[in-house]
Design a protein around this motif. Sequence first.
Motif, PDB file in Angstrom:
ATOM      1  N   ILE A   1       0.781  -1.212   0.015  1.00 11.43           N
ATOM      2  CA  ILE A   1       0.073   0.027  -0.054  1.00 11.43           C
ATOM      3  C   ILE A   1       0.958   1.285  -0.180  1.00 11.43           C
ATOM      4  O   ILE A   1       0.710   2.179  -0.517  1.00 11.43           O
ATOM      5  CB  ILE A   1      -0.909   0.189   1.471  1.00 11.43           C
ATOM      6  N   GLY A   2       2.199   1.150   0.653  1.00 10.09           N
ATOM      7  CA  GLY A   2       2.870   2.255   0.725  1.00 10.09           C
ATOM      8  C   GLY A   2       3.635   2.761  -0.651  1.00 10.09           C
ATOM      9  O   GLY A   2       3.674   3.753  -0.982  1.00 10.09           O
TER      10      GLY A   2
ATOM     11  N   GLU B   1       0.664   4.136  -2.666  1.00  9.86           N
ATOM     12  CA  GLU B   1       0.711   5.617  -2.601  1.00  9.86           C
ATOM     13  C   GLU B   1       1.577   6.614  -2.933  1.00  9.86           C
ATOM     14  O   GLU B   1       1.656   7.489  -3.430  1.00  9.86           O
ATOM     15  CB  GLU B   1       0.345   5.760  -0.930  1.00  9.86           C
TER      16      GLU B   1
ATOM     17  N   LYS C   1       1.238   6.802  -6.823  1.00 16.59           N
ATOM     18  CA  LYS C   1      -0.036   7.953  -7.102  1.00 16.59           C
ATOM     19  C   LYS C   1       0.650   9.155  -6.951  1.00 16.59           C
ATOM     20  O   LYS C   1       0.374  10.153  -7.702  1.00 16.59           O
ATOM     21  CB  LYS C   1      -0.993   7.561  -6.260  1.00 16.59           C
ATOM     22  N   ASN C   2       1.448   9.564  -5.866  1.00 16.10           N
ATOM     23  CA  ASN C   2       1.914  10.776  -5.603  1.00 16.10           C
ATOM     24  C   ASN C   2       2.814  11.167  -6.822  1.00 16.10           C
ATOM     25  O   ASN C   2       3.111  12.501  -7.180  1.00 16.10           O
ATOM     26  CB  ASN C   2       2.600  10.910  -4.163  1.00 16.10           C
TER      27      ASN C   2
ATOM     28  N   SER D   1      -2.916   4.575 -11.700  1.00 19.03           N
ATOM     29  CA  SER D   1      -3.528   4.195 -10.334  1.00 19.03           C
ATOM     30  C   SER D   1      -4.196   3.205 -10.234  1.00 19.03           C
ATOM     31  O   SER D   1      -4.399   2.316  -9.238  1.00 19.03           O
ATOM     32  CB  SER D   1      -4.144   5.611  -9.655  1.00 19.03           C
TER      33      SER D   1
ATOM     34  N   ASP E   1      -3.796  -0.247  -8.353  1.00 18.42           N
ATOM     35  CA  ASP E   1      -4.836  -0.709  -7.308  1.00 18.42           C
ATOM     36  C   ASP E   1      -5.300  -2.228  -7.273  1.00 18.42           C
ATOM     37  O   ASP E   1      -5.338  -2.687  -6.336  1.00 18.42           O
ATOM     38  CB  ASP E   1      -6.237   0.315  -7.342  1.00 18.42           C
TER      39      ASP E   1
ATOM     40  N   SER F   1      -2.212  -4.194  -6.245  1.00 19.86           N
ATOM     41  CA  SER F   1      -2.367  -3.913  -4.809  1.00 19.86           C
ATOM     42  C   SER F   1      -3.412  -4.950  -4.130  1.00 19.86           C
ATOM     43  O   SER F   1      -3.140  -5.492  -3.083  1.00 19.86           O
ATOM     44  CB  SER F   1      -2.481  -2.713  -4.277  1.00 19.86           C
TER      45      SER F   1
ATOM     46  N   ASN G   1       1.795   4.901   5.352  1.00 17.27           N
ATOM     47  CA  ASN G   1       0.299   5.589   5.550  1.00 17.27           C
ATOM     48  C   ASN G   1      -0.111   5.125   7.232  1.00 17.27           C
ATOM     49  O   ASN G   1      -0.026   4.070   7.596  1.00 17.27           O
ATOM     50  CB  ASN G   1      -0.598   4.891   4.750  1.00 17.27           C
TER      51      ASN G   1
END
Length: 410
Positions: A39-40, A43, A46-47, A278, A282, A285, A372
Amino acid sequence: MILIDHMRMARSSIRANRFRSFLTMLGVIIGVASVVTIIGIGEGIKNQVNRQSEAVTKNIISVRPGHLVDRDSYGAITRINILPASIQTGSVSLNDAKDLESIDGVERVVPMSLISGVVEYDQKEYGGASVIATKHDFINTVSQKIEFGAFYGDVDKDKKVAVIGKSIAEDFFGEVVPIGKTFSFRGQDYIVRGVFEEFPVAPLTQNINYNTAIFIPDNVGYNLGGSKPQLYELLVDVKDGYDKQSVVRAIDQRLKSIHGGQEDFTVLRSDEMSLLTSKTFDLISSMTVLVAVISLLVGGVGIMNVMLVTVSERSREIGIRKAVGASNSQIRWQFLIESMVLSFWGSLFGILLAGIIMVLLRVLTNLEPVMNPVVVVFAVIGSVFVGVIFGIAPARKAANKDPIDSLRSM
């Protein structure tokens, strides 16, 4: 007070069998580390994609070949077709680009054509370069500056000049400012006219990394193919004061009309470009997290098995405690808390492992994973919950032991 005593007893029991306790926690450690890390990474990517879109194509509309997204009646993306979401060519053309220039609100349209081949310089080959044929207006469309030299102009559309990315300059030419250097591509020599500043890079995306790209004039590039150019993207610059969504709808309607009603293209606003990556990540992920959850459950089964063995080994302790007045509830809570402590410490070690992995990824790769806090909290809570669920059976077995039989087993 009783709870504190149970915590102390659990800590003592775990310390007495440290290696076995570590093996018991291993499934929880792997599960938590996998969830937090994946998940990290997602994220972080995506950033990075959002930063890339904002920095390079903030006011741009992208037209790409292939039907990549489905939209509702309001224009919002409802589904992304992940399998075709890669660099394609064939369904957008130079004629499309010319037609789109007449739409109200369109400042300019810049066709992008990818040309295959190997770049050669000083008897070295560079196979990782993306050679892109595009118009001189590209520099006025993207929000990126030339660090050294200059971009080619309209008068250079038939000249064999090139502007390169920063990575090409450093890795291939071996210098920061290779202005005036000559390289060969498809049997023709090109002179380096300029070098871009470093582009923001979003890893694991289907977008081209412009830092490893070579830009050449459109006419020169189109002649290399020997046939009509295969475009992988049209960059549409929107005039100031115009609503981008309205321009998107106008482009969509115009292309449908040109293509005989076939929606074999995709029109994306700059803020939507990151969605392709993303959504794809996802899905990856979700599948990986599912595997990690299974690992967490396996860890819970491991805790239960070890705790069942522990109950049998500690029959004497259980018998003595019951003989001096301990209730079944106290025995049950003792072993349940021990199971919870095992899973709790397993989650902490898993978070620590995830942190180490993220630091290594930042140092060794261009990924920028982020920790996160919400995911961390839920990982700890989930691990403790797993400990509770799989600790119930051993706790009940310990509580139901007959004290006389337990003392006889001494």
